[in-house]
Design a protein around this motif. Structure first.
Motif, PDB file in Angstrom:
ATOM      1  N   HIS A   1       0.834  -1.205   0.000  1.00 32.07           N
ATOM      2  CA  HIS A   1       0.000   0.000   0.000  1.00 32.07           C
ATOM      3  C   HIS A   1       0.862   1.244   0.000  1.00 32.07           C
ATOM      4  O   HIS A   1       1.690   1.429   0.867  1.00 32.07           O
ATOM      5  CB  HIS A   1      -0.938   0.002   1.212  1.00 32.07           C
ATOM      6  CG  HIS A   1      -1.991  -1.044   1.122  1.00 32.07           C
ATOM      7  ND1 HIS A   1      -2.147  -2.036   2.052  1.00 32.07           N
ATOM      8  CD2 HIS A   1      -2.929  -1.270   0.179  1.00 32.07           C
ATOM      9  CE1 HIS A   1      -3.160  -2.823   1.695  1.00 32.07           C
ATOM     10  NE2 HIS A   1      -3.647  -2.388   0.559  1.00 32.07           N
TER      11      HIS A   1
ATOM     12  N   HIS B   1       0.889   5.022   0.566  1.00 32.91           N
ATOM     13  CA  HIS B   1       0.087   6.077   1.192  1.00 32.91           C
ATOM     14  C   HIS B   1       0.487   7.407   0.574  1.00 32.91           C
ATOM     15  O   HIS B   1       1.555   7.920   0.831  1.00 32.91           O
ATOM     16  CB  HIS B   1       0.299   6.076   2.710  1.00 32.91           C
ATOM     17  CG  HIS B   1      -0.211   4.820   3.347  1.00 32.91           C
ATOM     18  ND1 HIS B   1      -1.443   4.734   3.946  1.00 32.91           N
ATOM     19  CD2 HIS B   1       0.327   3.579   3.423  1.00 32.91           C
ATOM     20  CE1 HIS B   1      -1.636   3.502   4.387  1.00 32.91           C
ATOM     21  NE2 HIS B   1      -0.579   2.774   4.079  1.00 32.91           N
TER      22      HIS B   1
ATOM     23  N   GLY C   1      -1.526  10.154   0.684  1.00 32.31           N
ATOM     24  CA  GLY C   1      -2.195  11.249   1.384  1.00 32.31           C
ATOM     25  C   GLY C   1      -3.071  10.626   2.432  1.00 32.31           C
ATOM     26  O   GLY C   1      -3.124   9.405   2.551  1.00 32.31           O
ATOM     27  N   PRO C   2      -3.737  11.434   3.232  1.00 30.00           N
ATOM     28  CA  PRO C   2      -4.570  10.874   4.305  1.00 30.00           C
ATOM     29  C   PRO C   2      -5.647   9.930   3.779  1.00 30.00           C
ATOM     30  O   PRO C   2      -6.024   8.982   4.451  1.00 30.00           O
ATOM     31  CB  PRO C   2      -5.189  12.102   4.965  1.00 30.00           C
ATOM     32  CG  PRO C   2      -4.804  13.288   4.159  1.00 30.00           C
ATOM     33  CD  PRO C   2      -3.741  12.893   3.185  1.00 30.00           C
ATOM     34  N   LYS C   3      -6.125  10.199   2.559  1.00 33.32           N
ATOM     35  CA  LYS C   3      -7.210   9.351   2.053  1.00 33.32           C
ATOM     36  C   LYS C   3      -6.832   8.578   0.808  1.00 33.32           C
ATOM     37  O   LYS C   3      -7.570   7.708   0.375  1.00 33.32           O
ATOM     38  CB  LYS C   3      -8.449  10.210   1.760  1.00 33.32           C
ATOM     39  CG  LYS C   3      -9.181  10.559   3.034  1.00 33.32           C
ATOM     40  CD  LYS C   3     -10.487  11.260   2.755  1.00 33.32           C
ATOM     41  CE  LYS C   3     -11.171  11.632   4.068  1.00 33.32           C
ATOM     42  NZ  LYS C   3     -12.003  12.825   3.917  1.00 33.32           N
ATOM     43  N   GLU C   4      -5.699   8.909   0.247  1.00 36.43           N
ATOM     44  CA  GLU C   4      -5.351   8.245  -1.007  1.00 36.43           C
ATOM     45  C   GLU C   4      -4.350   7.120  -0.760  1.00 36.43           C
ATOM     46  O   GLU C   4      -3.197   7.336  -0.417  1.00 36.43           O
ATOM     47  CB  GLU C   4      -4.756   9.257  -2.003  1.00 36.43           C
ATOM     48  CG  GLU C   4      -4.686   8.670  -3.407  1.00 36.43           C
ATOM     49  CD  GLU C   4      -3.872   9.526  -4.368  1.00 36.43           C
ATOM     50  OE1 GLU C   4      -3.709   9.093  -5.519  1.00 36.43           O
ATOM     51  OE2 GLU C   4      -3.394  10.596  -3.959  1.00 36.43           O
ATOM     52  N   ILE C   5      -4.835   5.907  -0.912  1.00 34.88           N
ATOM     53  CA  ILE C   5      -3.965   4.740  -0.756  1.00 34.88           C
ATOM     54  C   ILE C   5      -4.007   3.951  -2.064  1.00 34.88           C
ATOM     55  O   ILE C   5      -5.077   3.613  -2.559  1.00 34.88           O
ATOM     56  CB  ILE C   5      -4.431   3.845   0.414  1.00 34.88           C
ATOM     57  CG1 ILE C   5      -4.304   4.632   1.732  1.00 34.88           C
ATOM     58  CG2 ILE C   5      -3.594   2.575   0.462  1.00 34.88           C
ATOM     59  CD1 ILE C   5      -4.917   3.922   2.916  1.00 34.88           C
TER      60      ILE C   5
END
Ligand SMILES: [Zn+2]
Ligand SMILES: [Zn+2]
Length: 184
Positions: free
Chosen positions: A46, A48, A50-54
């Motif tokens: 995974h 990462h 950004g906080p929401k983009e995985i």
């Protein structure tokens, strides 16, 4: 063999299999003449971003080994080629790099490819890896005499009676140039 992201998310998949000739299409550059052994490990990594983009990448590590035939670059006789190589590859979902082509992953010397929808075919990876491992120039022997540019006879097998003047090499170069121009 197909690796699905949804399955790899649960656990990495180890593989160790033998593919018969024909399972992978290598085109005209090489012919598989025995079982192709392929083993390794597929897993999801995974990223990462950004906080929401995985982003779910597939990492495929392994090796292959098999016997192949490829035509000699000079006399076009088939040459037996044992090929084997190791690979360590990362596949991102197609389109994941649309807005950020410069992103790099921490693993050094890892090549980046792309998978479509949610799965990766081992056969596609093997095709590319086998073709990449082919020698730049396959020769049946280092001093292969090649085909006579005039009569087409294999000069390793029989001497032809064509004249071999001092301009011979230049003619060969010219012939090569001409055939290149024709095919372009
Ligand atoms: Zn040859
Ligand atoms: Zn000849």
């Amino acid at each position: 063999m197909e690796f699905k992201v949804s399955e790899l998310e649960k656990e990495p998949i180890e593989f160790d299999l033998q593919l018969g000739p024909g399972a992978v299409d290598f085109g005209e550059e090489a012919e598989q003449v025995g079982p192709l052994a392929a083993s390794g490990l597929a897993e999801v990594i995974h990223e990462h971003r950004g906080p929401k983009e995985i982003v779910a990448d597939i990492r495929l590590r392994g090796r292959f080994a098999g016997e192949f035939m490829a035509p000699c670059a000079r006399c076009v006789e088939p040459v037996q080629l044992p090929l084997e190589a190791e690979y360590d590859l990362i596949f991102r979902p197609l389109g994941a790099d649309g807005g950020a082509p410069e992103r790099s992953i921490s693993a050094q010397e890892t090549e980046i490819g792309y998978y479509q929808k949610d799965s990766l075919l081992l056969e596609d990876v093997l095709r590319e890896q086998v073709l990449l491992s082919l020698p730049v120039r396959t020769l049946c022997k280092a001093d292969c005499k090649g085909l006579c540019p005039r009569c087409g006879k294999n000069r390793n097998l029989e001497a032809c009676t064509c004249e071999q003047g001092p301009t011979d090499l230049r003619w060969e170069a010219l012939e090569g140039l001409r055939s290149r121009i024709k095919t372009e």
